[in-house]
Enzyme design. Structure first.
Site, mmCIF file in Angstrom:
data_model
loop_
_atom_site.group_PDB
_atom_site.id
_atom_site.type_symbol
_atom_site.label_atom_id
_atom_site.label_comp_id
_atom_site.label_asym_id
_atom_site.label_seq_id
_atom_site.Cartn_x
_atom_site.Cartn_y
_atom_site.Cartn_z
ATOM 1 N N ARG A 224 -15.912 -5.623 3.116
ATOM 2 C CA ARG A 224 -15.372 -6.038 4.169
ATOM 3 C C ARG A 224 -16.317 -5.982 5.822
ATOM 4 N NH1 ARG A 224 -8.901 -5.755 5.161
ATOM 5 N NH2 ARG A 224 -9.417 -7.206 3.562
ATOM 6 N N HIS B 279 -11.392 -15.238 4.671
ATOM 7 C CA HIS B 279 -10.578 -14.361 2.792
ATOM 8 C C HIS B 279 -11.008 -14.670 2.153
ATOM 9 C CE1 HIS B 279 -9.197 -10.443 2.319
ATOM 10 N NE2 HIS B 279 -8.279 -10.143 2.954
ATOM 11 N N GLN C 160 -8.462 -13.417 -1.206
ATOM 12 C CA GLN C 160 -7.376 -13.703 -0.436
ATOM 13 C C GLN C 160 -6.509 -14.640 -0.691
ATOM 14 O OE1 GLN C 160 -4.914 -11.516 1.099
ATOM 15 N NE2 GLN C 160 -3.556 -12.300 -0.090
ATOM 16 N N ASP D 36 0.094 -14.656 9.059
ATOM 17 C CA ASP D 36 -0.067 -13.450 9.024
ATOM 18 C C ASP D 36 0.149 -13.031 10.573
ATOM 19 O OD1 ASP D 36 -2.276 -11.408 8.802
ATOM 20 O OD2 ASP D 36 -3.914 -12.655 8.594
ATOM 21 N N CYS E 258 -0.163 -12.337 3.364
ATOM 22 C CA CYS E 258 -1.378 -11.539 3.324
ATOM 23 C C CYS E 258 -1.704 -9.451 3.049
ATOM 24 C CB CYS E 258 -3.098 -11.800 3.081
ATOM 25 S SG CYS E 258 -3.239 -11.257 5.121
ATOM 26 N N ARG F 199 -3.195 -9.705 -6.065
ATOM 27 C CA ARG F 199 -5.247 -9.518 -6.174
ATOM 28 C C ARG F 199 -6.098 -9.287 -7.010
ATOM 29 N NH1 ARG F 199 -6.210 -9.136 0.106
ATOM 30 N NH2 ARG F 199 -8.521 -8.973 -0.903
HETATM 31 N N1 CP Z 1 -4.312 -8.975 2.759
HETATM 32 C C1 CP Z 1 -5.392 -7.426 2.733
HETATM 33 O O1 CP Z 1 -6.828 -7.839 2.722
HETATM 34 O O2 CP Z 1 -5.060 -6.484 2.834
HETATM 35 P P1 CP Z 1 -5.660 -5.243 3.065
HETATM 36 O O3 CP Z 1 -6.566 -4.804 4.397
HETATM 37 O O4 CP Z 1 -4.864 -4.000 2.445
HETATM 38 O O5 CP Z 1 -6.888 -5.009 2.307
HETATM 39 N N1 NVA Z 2 -6.343 -11.582 9.667
HETATM 40 C C1 NVA Z 2 -6.622 -10.406 9.539
HETATM 41 C C2 NVA Z 2 -6.019 -10.508 7.587
HETATM 42 C C3 NVA Z 2 -5.960 -8.853 7.282
HETATM 43 C C4 NVA Z 2 -5.908 -8.655 5.707
HETATM 44 C C5 NVA Z 2 -7.293 -9.631 10.113
HETATM 45 O O1 NVA Z 2 -8.070 -9.922 9.752
HETATM 46 O O2 NVA Z 2 -7.182 -8.127 10.007
#
Ligand code: CP
Ligand code: NVA
Length: 310
Positions: free
Chosen positions: A109, A136, A139, A227, A266, A294
Site C-alpha cells: 500500500r 484499489h 477492494q 467514499d 469501502c 475483503r
Molecule cells: N477499505 C480499506 O481499504 O480500508 P483500510 O484503509 O482500513 O485498509
Molecule cells: N479513497 C480512500 C480509500 C481508503 C480505503 C483513500 O485513498 O484514502
C-alpha cells in the site's frame, strides 16, 4: 510455480475476476463451521509467506490479508515505512529484490502508483496492490462479491458513485468495462475521475455517465457507493468539503434509487459527511458485509497471484 502481479483489475481480466468471485463464494460457504483462525481444509498456500508493506494507514486491508493468508495455510509479516528502511530512503528496487529472496509474495500500500509498478518490475514474486493514489483493485473484488451475494447480477447493473473521483472509483470503472456494468458518476466539477478510467470502462462496453447532479445519478440505481471526500495523502481543503456537500448519500437520495438498492462504502466512513447516519445504519447498507468480504476476496486474489486460480 507461475506467479502474476495484481496491480490493477485488468492484470487479471474478466474471466479471472469471475473465477475469483466464484472461489470466494465457495470458500466462504464452507468456512461457516470453522474458527476464523483455522485454515481452509486444503490449505493451498501452506509453507508460503507474504510481506504486507504499508506506507499508509490501514485496518481492513492489513487484517484481511493477514487472516486470508492464514486461512489459506500461509503466514504473513508486516512492514511499515516508519519502522523499515523504506522510510529512510532505501529504494523500492532494492526492497523488491531483498523481499523476493525472503518471502513468496508482496502486498504494497503506497502513495504513488509508480512505486508499485517499480516494485513489480524488480520483484521475482507476485506483487499485489493494497491501494495506491490511482487504484484499489482488491477492494473492488470484495465489492463485486458483495453485490452478487445481495442477489444482483453484474451485467447491466446500474452503479452510482457520489463524491470524489478517487482511487476507489477508478477501480470501479475498470471493473465496469471488464464485467459489463454501468456507472453513473456524480461529482462536483473539478473532481471527476481520470479520463483514462472512463475511457477504459467505455471501451469495454460499459455506459458511463458523468454528472454534477446527484439525484440524476441515483435515479433507478441498483447500487449506491461513496467514499471519503479526503483520501489519504490529499490536502484537507475547506473548498473541497463544501463542493462535496451536495453529494452526500442520504435518505433523500436513496429514495431516488430502486427500492431494493444497496449502499456500499469501502470504509473508513465519515458519517455525517459523505453519508448520513440513517443511510449508513439503515437496512440498505451492506458495508459490514463488504468489509468482511475483503477476507474472502483477498483469498481469491492471493490464489490467482500464486497461479492457482483462473
Ligand atoms: N477499505 C480499506 O481499504 O480500508 P483500510 O484503509 O482500513 O485498509
Ligand atoms: N479513497 C480512500 C480509500 C481508503 C480505503 C483513500 O485513498 O484514502
Amino acid at each position: 510455480m507461475t506467479y502474476q502481479h495484481f496491480l490493477d483489475l485488468s492484470d487479471a481480466g474478466a474471466n479471472a475476476i469471475a473465477a475469483m468471485i466464484n472461489d470466494a463464494i465457495d470458500r466462504k460457504a464452507v468456512r461457516a463451521r470453522w474458527g476464523k483462525g483455522q485454515p481452509d481444509g486444503d490449505a493451498p498456500l501452506a509453507g508460503k509467506v507474504i510481506a504486507l508493506v504499508f506506507e499508509k494507514n490501514s485496518t481492513r486491508t492489513r487484517v484481511s490479508f493477514d487472516i486470508a493468508m492464514r486461512q489459506l495455510g500461509g503466514t504473513v509479516l508486516f512492514l511499515d515505512s516508519s519502522s523499515s528502511q523504506l522510510g529512510r530512503g532505501e529504494t523500492i528496487a532494492d526492497t523488491a529484490r531483498v523481499l523476493s529472496r525472503m518471502v513468496d509474495a508482496i502486498m504494497l500500500r503506497t502513495d504513488d502508483h509508480a512505486k508499485i509498478e517499480e516494485m513489480a518490475r524488480h520483484a521475482s514474486v507476485p506483487v499485489i496492490n493494497g491501494l495506491t493514489d490511482r487504484s484499489h483493485p482488491c477492494q473492488i473484488v470484495a465489492d463485486l462479491l458483495t453485490v452478487i451475494e445481495h442477489g444482483k447480477a453484474l451485467p447491466g447493473l446500474e452503479l452510482a458513485w457520489f463524491g470524489d473521483g478517487n482511487n476507489v472509483l477508478h477501480s470501479i470503472l475498470e471493473a465496469a468495462g471488464l464485467m459489463k456494468f454501468n456507472v453513473r458518476v456524480a461529482t462536483p466539477a473539478g473532481f471527476e475521475p481520470d479520463s483514462e478510467f472512463v475511457e477504459m470502462a467505455r471501451a469495454g462496453g460499459a455506459t458511463v455517465t458523468l454528472t454534477s447532479d446527484a439525484s440524476e445519478a441515483a435515479r433507478g440505481a441498483d447500487v449506491l457507493v461513496t467514499d471519503t471526500w479526503i483520501s489519504m495523502g490529499q490536502a484537507d481543503a475547506a473548498e473541497k468539503r463544501s463542493a462535496m456537500e451536495p453529494f452526500q448519500v442520504n435518505s433523500t437520495l436513496m429514495v431516488e434509487a430502486k427500492s431494493d438498492a444497496i449502499f456500499l462504502h469501502c470504509l473508513p466512513a465519515h458519517v455525517g459527511e459523505e453519508v448520513s447516519e440513517d443511510v449508513f445504519e439503515g437496512s440498505q447498507s451492506v458495508v459490514f458485509d463488504e468489509a468482511e468480504n475483503r477476507i474472502h476476496a483477498q483469498k481469491s486474489v492471493l490464489l490467482w497471484s500464486f497461479g492457482l486460480l483462473g
